[in-house]
Design an enzyme around this catalytic site. Structure first.
Site, PDB file in Angstrom:
ATOM      1  N   HIS A  18       0.856  -1.183   0.000  1.00 35.54           N
ATOM      2  CA  HIS A  18       0.000   0.000   0.000  1.00 35.54           C
ATOM      3  C   HIS A  18       0.896   1.238   0.000  1.00 35.54           C
ATOM      4  O   HIS A  18       2.122   1.117  -0.125  1.00 35.54           O
ATOM      5  CB  HIS A  18      -0.954  -0.023   1.197  1.00 35.54           C
ATOM      6  CG  HIS A  18      -0.283  -0.178   2.535  1.00 35.54           C
ATOM      7  ND1 HIS A  18       0.640   0.733   3.017  1.00 35.54           N
ATOM      8  CD2 HIS A  18      -0.366  -1.143   3.486  1.00 35.54           C
ATOM      9  CE1 HIS A  18       1.057   0.343   4.211  1.00 35.54           C
ATOM     10  NE2 HIS A  18       0.466  -0.806   4.514  1.00 35.54           N
ATOM     11  N   HIS A  21       4.142   1.380   2.280  1.00 34.90           N
ATOM     12  CA  HIS A  21       5.349   0.739   1.736  1.00 34.90           C
ATOM     13  C   HIS A  21       5.904   1.557   0.574  1.00 34.90           C
ATOM     14  O   HIS A  21       7.113   1.690   0.406  1.00 34.90           O
ATOM     15  CB  HIS A  21       5.038  -0.671   1.214  1.00 34.90           C
ATOM     16  CG  HIS A  21       4.259  -1.517   2.160  1.00 34.90           C
ATOM     17  ND1 HIS A  21       2.996  -1.963   1.887  1.00 34.90           N
ATOM     18  CD2 HIS A  21       4.558  -1.983   3.397  1.00 34.90           C
ATOM     19  CE1 HIS A  21       2.541  -2.690   2.896  1.00 34.90           C
ATOM     20  NE2 HIS A  21       3.471  -2.710   3.832  1.00 34.90           N
ATOM     21  N   CYS A 126       2.381  -9.558  20.639  1.00 34.99           N
ATOM     22  CA  CYS A 126       1.432  -9.109  19.609  1.00 34.99           C
ATOM     23  C   CYS A 126       1.880  -9.694  18.276  1.00 34.99           C
ATOM     24  O   CYS A 126       2.942  -9.338  17.767  1.00 34.99           O
ATOM     25  CB  CYS A 126       1.353  -7.585  19.523  1.00 34.99           C
ATOM     26  SG  CYS A 126       0.362  -7.058  18.093  1.00 34.99           S
ATOM     27  N   CYS A 129       2.405  -7.090  15.484  1.00 26.66           N
ATOM     28  CA  CYS A 129       3.670  -6.333  15.604  1.00 26.66           C
ATOM     29  C   CYS A 129       4.856  -7.278  15.491  1.00 26.66           C
ATOM     30  O   CYS A 129       5.969  -6.844  15.262  1.00 26.66           O
ATOM     31  CB  CYS A 129       3.817  -5.655  16.965  1.00 26.66           C
ATOM     32  SG  CYS A 129       2.683  -4.355  17.355  1.00 26.66           S
ATOM     33  N   CYS A 143      -3.426  -4.246  21.786  1.00 29.35           N
ATOM     34  CA  CYS A 143      -2.277  -3.499  21.244  1.00 29.35           C
ATOM     35  C   CYS A 143      -2.824  -2.250  20.547  1.00 29.35           C
ATOM     36  O   CYS A 143      -3.679  -2.363  19.668  1.00 29.35           O
ATOM     37  CB  CYS A 143      -1.518  -4.378  20.259  1.00 29.35           C
ATOM     38  SG  CYS A 143      -0.614  -3.450  19.024  1.00 29.35           S
ATOM     39  N   HIS A 146      -2.660  -2.186  16.621  1.00 30.82           N
ATOM     40  CA  HIS A 146      -3.402  -3.131  15.786  1.00 30.82           C
ATOM     41  C   HIS A 146      -4.790  -3.485  16.291  1.00 30.82           C
ATOM     42  O   HIS A 146      -5.512  -4.231  15.620  1.00 30.82           O
ATOM     43  CB  HIS A 146      -2.581  -4.416  15.609  1.00 30.82           C
ATOM     44  CG  HIS A 146      -1.326  -4.194  14.831  1.00 30.82           C
ATOM     45  ND1 HIS A 146      -0.098  -4.062  15.426  1.00 30.82           N
ATOM     46  CD2 HIS A 146      -1.115  -4.046  13.508  1.00 30.82           C
ATOM     47  CE1 HIS A 146       0.817  -3.860  14.504  1.00 30.82           C
ATOM     48  NE2 HIS A 146       0.225  -3.838  13.330  1.00 30.82           N
ATOM     49  N   LYS A 297      -6.435   6.524  10.455  1.00 32.14           N
ATOM     50  CA  LYS A 297      -5.423   5.489  10.305  1.00 32.14           C
ATOM     51  C   LYS A 297      -5.780   4.616   9.096  1.00 32.14           C
ATOM     52  O   LYS A 297      -6.944   4.291   8.902  1.00 32.14           O
ATOM     53  CB  LYS A 297      -5.411   4.637  11.579  1.00 32.14           C
ATOM     54  CG  LYS A 297      -4.224   3.732  11.648  1.00 32.14           C
ATOM     55  CD  LYS A 297      -4.177   2.936  12.927  1.00 32.14           C
ATOM     56  CE  LYS A 297      -3.090   1.908  12.741  1.00 32.14           C
ATOM     57  NZ  LYS A 297      -3.170   0.776  13.548  1.00 32.14           N
ATOM     58  N   LYS A 300      -7.543  -1.902   6.725  1.00 32.26           N
ATOM     59  CA  LYS A 300      -8.468  -2.679   5.900  1.00 32.26           C
ATOM     60  C   LYS A 300      -9.897  -2.515   6.386  1.00 32.26           C
ATOM     61  O   LYS A 300     -10.827  -2.358   5.607  1.00 32.26           O
ATOM     62  CB  LYS A 300      -8.094  -4.154   5.998  1.00 32.26           C
ATOM     63  CG  LYS A 300      -7.253  -4.625   4.852  1.00 32.26           C
ATOM     64  CD  LYS A 300      -7.143  -6.127   4.948  1.00 32.26           C
ATOM     65  CE  LYS A 300      -6.496  -6.705   3.722  1.00 32.26           C
ATOM     66  NZ  LYS A 300      -6.284  -8.133   3.847  1.00 32.26           N
TER      67      LYS A 300
HETATM   68  N1  MSP Z   1       8.968  -6.579   8.279  1.00 32.48           N
HETATM   69  C1  MSP Z   1       9.148  -5.451   9.101  1.00 32.48           C
HETATM   70  C2  MSP Z   1      10.432  -4.734   8.772  1.00 32.48           C
HETATM   71  C3  MSP Z   1      11.682  -5.550   8.869  1.00 32.48           C
HETATM   72  S1  MSP Z   1      13.077  -4.663   8.374  1.00 32.48           S
HETATM   73  C4  MSP Z   1      14.347  -5.582   8.823  1.00 32.48           C
HETATM   74  C5  MSP Z   1       7.979  -4.488   8.948  1.00 32.48           C
HETATM   75  N2  MSP Z   1       7.250  -4.608   7.843  1.00 32.48           N
HETATM   76  S2  MSP Z   1       5.940  -3.771   7.491  1.00 32.48           S
HETATM   77  O1  MSP Z   1       5.535  -4.219   6.198  1.00 32.48           O
HETATM   78  O2  MSP Z   1       4.981  -3.901   8.534  1.00 32.48           O
HETATM   79  O3  MSP Z   1       6.298  -2.273   7.480  1.00 32.48           O
HETATM   80  C6  MSP Z   1       7.287  -1.805   6.647  1.00 32.48           C
HETATM   81  C7  MSP Z   1       7.376  -0.312   6.648  1.00 32.48           C
HETATM   82  O4  MSP Z   1       6.179   0.286   6.190  1.00 32.48           O
HETATM   83  C8  MSP Z   1       7.666   0.242   8.030  1.00 32.48           C
HETATM   84  O5  MSP Z   1       8.781   1.093   7.928  1.00 32.48           O
HETATM   85  C9  MSP Z   1       6.422   1.028   8.373  1.00 32.48           C
HETATM   86  O6  MSP Z   1       6.752   2.157   9.089  1.00 32.48           O
HETATM   87  C10 MSP Z   1       5.903   1.404   6.983  1.00 32.48           C
HETATM   88  N3  MSP Z   1       4.484   1.724   7.047  1.00 32.48           N
HETATM   89  C11 MSP Z   1       3.433   0.890   7.171  1.00 32.48           C
HETATM   90  N4  MSP Z   1       2.293   1.642   7.285  1.00 32.48           N
HETATM   91  C12 MSP Z   1       2.594   2.957   7.257  1.00 32.48           C
HETATM   92  C13 MSP Z   1       1.880   4.161   7.278  1.00 32.48           C
HETATM   93  N5  MSP Z   1       0.576   4.204   7.414  1.00 32.48           N
HETATM   94  N6  MSP Z   1       2.587   5.317   7.146  1.00 32.48           N
HETATM   95  C14 MSP Z   1       3.940   5.316   6.914  1.00 32.48           C
HETATM   96  N7  MSP Z   1       4.612   4.211   6.871  1.00 32.48           N
HETATM   97  C15 MSP Z   1       4.007   3.022   7.174  1.00 32.48           C
HETATM   98  O7  MSP Z   1       7.765  -3.683   9.818  1.00 32.48           O
END
Ligand code: MSP
Length: 507
Positions: A18, A21, A126, A129, A143, A146, A297, A300
């Protein structure tokens, strides 16, 4: 050759990518392209985090073997990055064999160093997380990130002696040996470190979807330890693959780009593992803020998850890239609103930059039939460009990308005002050809400069404009470096071609 190694987090494959990422990945791509233009050998690593309870459960829900499920989602990540013109050097999957071998090798080493011991653990976990959570962090028993109830884990696990590295890490963060950006985040980490640091459990007995511990195959390695090691396996630091990367040459990492939610893992746990391995520490960690969608926030359940393809459909690839990184400063929390994005698109791209290009080339066609021996730029213009380039460099080096885009747009706004002031249509009517040539040369000069500066953000559009000057990607590095060093470019073409409409106004 100077090197620059930068990474994004590896993304959980519990869902399709999304804009959360996308945000991190586009920022990384922009920074990587900047360093490449400067002539660095840049290594840009991204990938996917595929083990752990969270992925295991979602695969089960989808009635698929975990690996099969991961394969499916990984393709979605890869195609999203392709769509967005992301030029990574390697895409690592934690299920790749060379990663798994690296992780086991690393754990063996840390174990041999005496930094791992066995003990009992009882605590709340969690799954979303993928981390232990303290009772006092819960809000109404769930949490807060989430909205789910943590599960109680009671197991005999292996532990890493994290506490042993507390003072060393505190000092290294304090004196910027590991630079945490923005500064406020650095202070947060220091404060938390001062409050204490406990050893952490690094294995799971009951979870089978993970990499087995090399010294006890009854247990799998905790997903976060597995994941962090990707930054070594991604450049194949220990040479477990035949990918042919330059391995150690890229280490230490110059920049870990992450979200603020995973700063603790990157600034404390990761350096501690590296200290135990006696491997140099990463230089910088940039933690971006979290964003909401129209004030809420992204989730889904709320149905407000934005997928990158939706933005590309509305704005096109290049505009999506630049809008996403320039909506708000990287370090702070921000709000994404599609209507604000649309306004910004119309204001900055259609009315400002796009308009400058189309009116200038329009006049070039009308008054000179696309043929012009350009004159050297006027003094006032040279000064504007020098200022712009100086700020561009400063902000890029601080990774303040929204400011970088602002300084280019200030230059193009200046050029639009310049058109109004110089009234080339009157010069044409009065047949003042010399003056008219100067004005158009000046405008072309600004268009070429800004297109070069925009390249890391809007690669396709930049190349399209440069092709009107009869130039292509080959000329770019040299042009960029001269521009950044001397604040100058040259226009060799004497005959130009017309650009297509670059940014159609959105109603
Ligand atoms: N798998 C772990 C990271 C391991 S790195 C060795 C993880 N994955 S994640 O898919 O949940 O999140 C990846 C990144 O996406 C994180 O840096 C997180 O901050 C970012 N984001 C997910 N949702 C977000 C927002 N709503 N806003 C900004 N960034 C967000 O954590």
């Amino acid at each position: 050759m100077k090197k620059f190694y930068l990474t994004t987090p590896i993304y959980y494959v519990n869902d399709e990518p999304h804009i959360g990422h996308t945000y991190t990945t586009v920022i990384a791509d922009v920074i990587s392209r900047y360093y490449k233009l400067l002539g660095y050998s840049a290594f840009f690593l991204t990938g996917t985090d595929e083990h752990g309870a969270k992925i295991f459960e979602v695969a089960k829900k989808n009635n698929l073997e975990p690996k099969k499920y991961c394969d499916k989602i990984v393709e979605k990540f890869k195609s999203a990055w392709k769509l967005l013109n992301i030029e990574y050097t390697n895409f690592i999957r934690t299920t790749d064999e060379y990663h798994e071998k690296t992780v086991q090798f690393v754990l063996e080493k840390i174990h041999n160093n005496g930094d791992i011991y066995k003990s009992n653990y009882e605590g709340l976990y969690c799954i979303q997380c993928e981390k232990f959570i303290q009772e006092d962090e819960l809000v109404d028993g769930v949490c807060p990130d989430h909205n789910v109830k943590p599960v109680l884990y009671k197991e005999e696990n292996y532990f890493f002696k994290l506490s042993k590295y507390k003072n060393a890490i505190f000092e290294k963060i304090k004196n910027n040996e590991i630079e945490i950006l923005p500064e406020t985040r650095k202070n947060e980490v220091l404060g938390k470190l001062q409050a204490g640091l406990e050893d952490i459990s690094i294995s799971r007995k009951t979870l089978k979807w993970g990499i087995p511990l090399p010294f006890d195959s009854e247990q799998t390695i905790y997903v976060w330890i597995d994941a962090l090691i990707n930054y070594l396996s991604g450049i194949d630091y220990f040479k477990f693959s035949n990918l042919g990367f330059n391995n150690k040459e890229f280490w230490p990492c110059d920049l870990h780009l992450i979200g603020k939610d995973i700063l603790w893992f990157h600034s404390v746990i990761w350096p501690a593992l590296l200290l135990s391995l006696n491997i140099p520490l990463p230089k910088k960690i940039l933690a971006h803020g979290f964003f909401t969608i129209d004030g809420k926030k992204m989730s889904k359940t709320l149905g407000n998850v934005i997928k990158p393809a939706q933005l590309v459909e509305q704005f096109g690839v290049d505009a999506t890239r630049i809008l996403i990184v320039s909506m708000f400063p990287i370090g702070v929390d921000g709000n994404f609103s599609l209507s604000e994005m649309k306004d910004k698109y119309n204001k900055d791209l259609a009315d400002n930059f796009g308009n400058l290009v189309s009116r200038t080339f329009g006049m070039l066609n009308k008054y000179f039939c696309n043929k012009l021996k350009t004159l050297l730029p006027s003094q006032i213009l040279r000064q504007e460009i020098l200022n712009c380039v100086k700020n561009y460099k400063t902000y890029f080096e601080k990774f303040e990308l929204h400011r970088v885009t602002e300084v280019i747009l200030e230059l193009t706004s200046f050029a639009n005002r310049y058109v109004q002031e110089k009234t080339p249509w009157i010069l044409a009517k009065e047949n003042k050809i010399d003056k008219l040539s100067q004005v158009l040369s000046d405008l072309l000069y600004i268009i070429k400069t800004s297109s070069i500066l925009f390249f890391p953000f809007m690669t396709n559009i930049s190349l399209k404009i440069l092709s009107c000057f009869n130039e292509d990607e080959k000329d770019l590095n040299e042009n960029f470096q001269t521009l950044l060093r001397q604040g100058q470019i040259y226009i060799k073409a004497e005959e130009f071609s017309q650009p297509e409409i670059l940014f159609k106004k959105i109603q």
